[in-house]
Write an enzyme that holds these catalytic residues in place. Sequence first.
Site, PDB file in Angstrom:
ATOM      1  N   LYS A  93       0.816  -1.235   0.000  1.00  6.64           N
ATOM      2  CA  LYS A  93       0.000   0.000   0.000  1.00  6.64           C
ATOM      3  C   LYS A  93       0.838   1.267   0.000  1.00  6.64           C
ATOM      4  O   LYS A  93       0.454   2.270  -0.593  1.00  6.64           O
ATOM      5  CB  LYS A  93      -0.973   0.015   1.175  1.00  6.64           C
ATOM      6  CG  LYS A  93      -0.331  -0.081   2.545  1.00  6.64           C
ATOM      7  CD  LYS A  93      -0.735  -1.340   3.227  1.00  6.64           C
ATOM      8  CE  LYS A  93       0.403  -1.896   4.036  1.00  6.64           C
ATOM      9  NZ  LYS A  93       0.031  -3.036   4.823  1.00  6.64           N
ATOM     10  N   GLY A 122      -6.579  -6.278   4.037  1.00  8.28           N
ATOM     11  CA  GLY A 122      -6.048  -7.651   4.097  1.00  8.28           C
ATOM     12  C   GLY A 122      -6.860  -8.586   3.221  1.00  8.28           C
ATOM     13  O   GLY A 122      -6.978  -8.396   2.016  1.00  8.28           O
ATOM     14  N   GLY A 175       2.717 -11.373  12.776  1.00  6.08           N
ATOM     15  CA  GLY A 175       2.849 -10.982  11.359  1.00  6.08           C
ATOM     16  C   GLY A 175       1.839  -9.930  10.933  1.00  6.08           C
ATOM     17  O   GLY A 175       1.592  -9.759   9.745  1.00  6.08           O
ATOM     18  N   LYS A 193      -4.091   3.408   2.950  1.00  8.51           N
ATOM     19  CA  LYS A 193      -5.301   2.646   2.615  1.00  8.51           C
ATOM     20  C   LYS A 193      -6.463   3.579   2.265  1.00  8.51           C
ATOM     21  O   LYS A 193      -7.297   3.243   1.424  1.00  8.51           O
ATOM     22  CB  LYS A 193      -5.654   1.696   3.766  1.00  8.51           C
ATOM     23  CG  LYS A 193      -4.627   0.560   3.910  1.00  8.51           C
ATOM     24  CD  LYS A 193      -4.767  -0.194   5.214  1.00  8.51           C
ATOM     25  CE  LYS A 193      -3.797  -1.367   5.279  1.00  8.51           C
ATOM     26  NZ  LYS A 193      -3.742  -1.994   6.598  1.00  8.51           N
ATOM     27  N   GLY A 295      -2.246 -10.431   8.360  1.00  5.36           N
ATOM     28  CA  GLY A 295      -1.852 -11.817   8.604  1.00  5.36           C
ATOM     29  C   GLY A 295      -1.539 -12.497   7.282  1.00  5.36           C
ATOM     30  O   GLY A 295      -2.026 -12.091   6.227  1.00  5.36           O
TER      31      GLY A 295
HETATM   32  N1  HSE Z   1       0.284  -3.716   9.094  1.00  2.00           N
HETATM   33  C1  HSE Z   1      -0.965  -3.877   8.438  1.00  2.00           C
HETATM   34  C2  HSE Z   1      -2.059  -3.999   9.486  1.00  2.00           C
HETATM   35  C3  HSE Z   1      -0.927  -5.099   7.582  1.00  2.00           C
HETATM   36  O1  HSE Z   1      -1.737  -4.190  10.669  1.00  2.00           O
HETATM   37  O2  HSE Z   1      -3.232  -3.866   9.146  1.00  2.00           O
HETATM   38  C4  HSE Z   1      -2.101  -5.245   6.657  1.00  2.00           C
HETATM   39  O3  HSE Z   1      -2.198  -4.178   5.762  1.00  2.00           O
END
Ligand code: HSE
Length: 385
Positions: A93, A122, A175, A193, A295
């Site tokens: 992004k 995600g 993650g 985003k 994730g």
């Molecule tokens: N670091 C981002 C989050 C990963 O925690 O939403 C997904 O875009």
Amino acid sequence: MKIALLGCGVVGSGVRAIIDAKESRNTAALEIKKILVKDENEIDDPRRTTDFNEIVNDPEIELVAEMMGGLEPAHSYVKAALEAGKHVITSNKKMLASFYPELAAAAAANNRCLAYEASTGGGIPWIANLGRVAREENIESFSGIMNGTTNYILSRMTSEGKDFAELLAEAQKLGYAEADPTDDIDGYDVRYKCCISAVRAFNTYVSPEEIPAYGIRNIGMQDMEYCKKNGLVCKLIGHGALVKNADGSKAIDIGVVPSFIPADSMMAGISLNFNALQCVSHNLGAATFVGQGAGSLPTAHAVVQDMIDVMLAEEERAEEVRTLPVSTESLHNFYIRPSKLTAFGALVTKTVGSGAFIASGISFARLKEIVEQANDNNVFIAEIL
Ligand code: HSE
């Protein structure tokens, strides 16, 4: 269809696992020919390479999925892949939001797809659904919880009273967090985003630096207490809406800010790494999409969905986008807890118990001015919705 993966970290390794498992007819029709890694020792896979030229110069590779993160070399590789006539999918992004107009133009010039479902929300089919709504009618606004890391931290701070730093370390282990978690906790990840959502929802590009962004770095237990006492919950919310200025010109009200919302609202019930994204339009009304926003496998699922769309030629080609100024007139109500109240005197509508005050009916532009003048590194700001 022969494809290449750029990066085999949290998202890339998930994509490799899904495609290699060949669970569906569609994933079985995808074949990973090359995987670009930084270091030979990163993965034990005969398809690995450290040389991007082996990918970009391979005429058999029709599609490249970029999951490296960061601006460079991701941006140069994506551009080169489009110019070499390959379709590109990205989950990155930051890179996409920073270079969208240039990359969309390169995709259009080469009649190739630039797909980015995984970049926002995600695993949730958010970008695809925004596109479906927008192909029929104008989208008026979008808003939602768009960051798994901060939602994980905020929901466990609320339910268990656990410490911020400890929860951030857990989100990193799972993650969810970016390589540099500053992007998550200071609101920059959601800013990217929002930029990408505005492109898809309004066909409008606003550069990320123009989007007001406040994060949860300075949130404290006293803010949690304030919420609890008042039947509220804190969520990091990104929003965008097409608005009209007083003179009738168009603008976009867009921003990221921790927000205090009623504890019994639907958004308040979205916990852990889940995201909830809502768009509003006249015919459909409000439609909300919920799922895991971060994730490995959920995000990889979104990347693979894009691959299948491209393979089945269902993906729309990138359109040329317009630009609009960020609104300086839309008014919001804020909860502000500064180190020293005096520096914010001009904004105080009423003080509340936790060392904070309420500022009613001010724009993000005015808020920014005052916050910059106050030069207070520890201030915590939330919007009251
Ligand atoms: N670091 C981002 C989050 C990963 O925690 O939403 C997904 O875009």
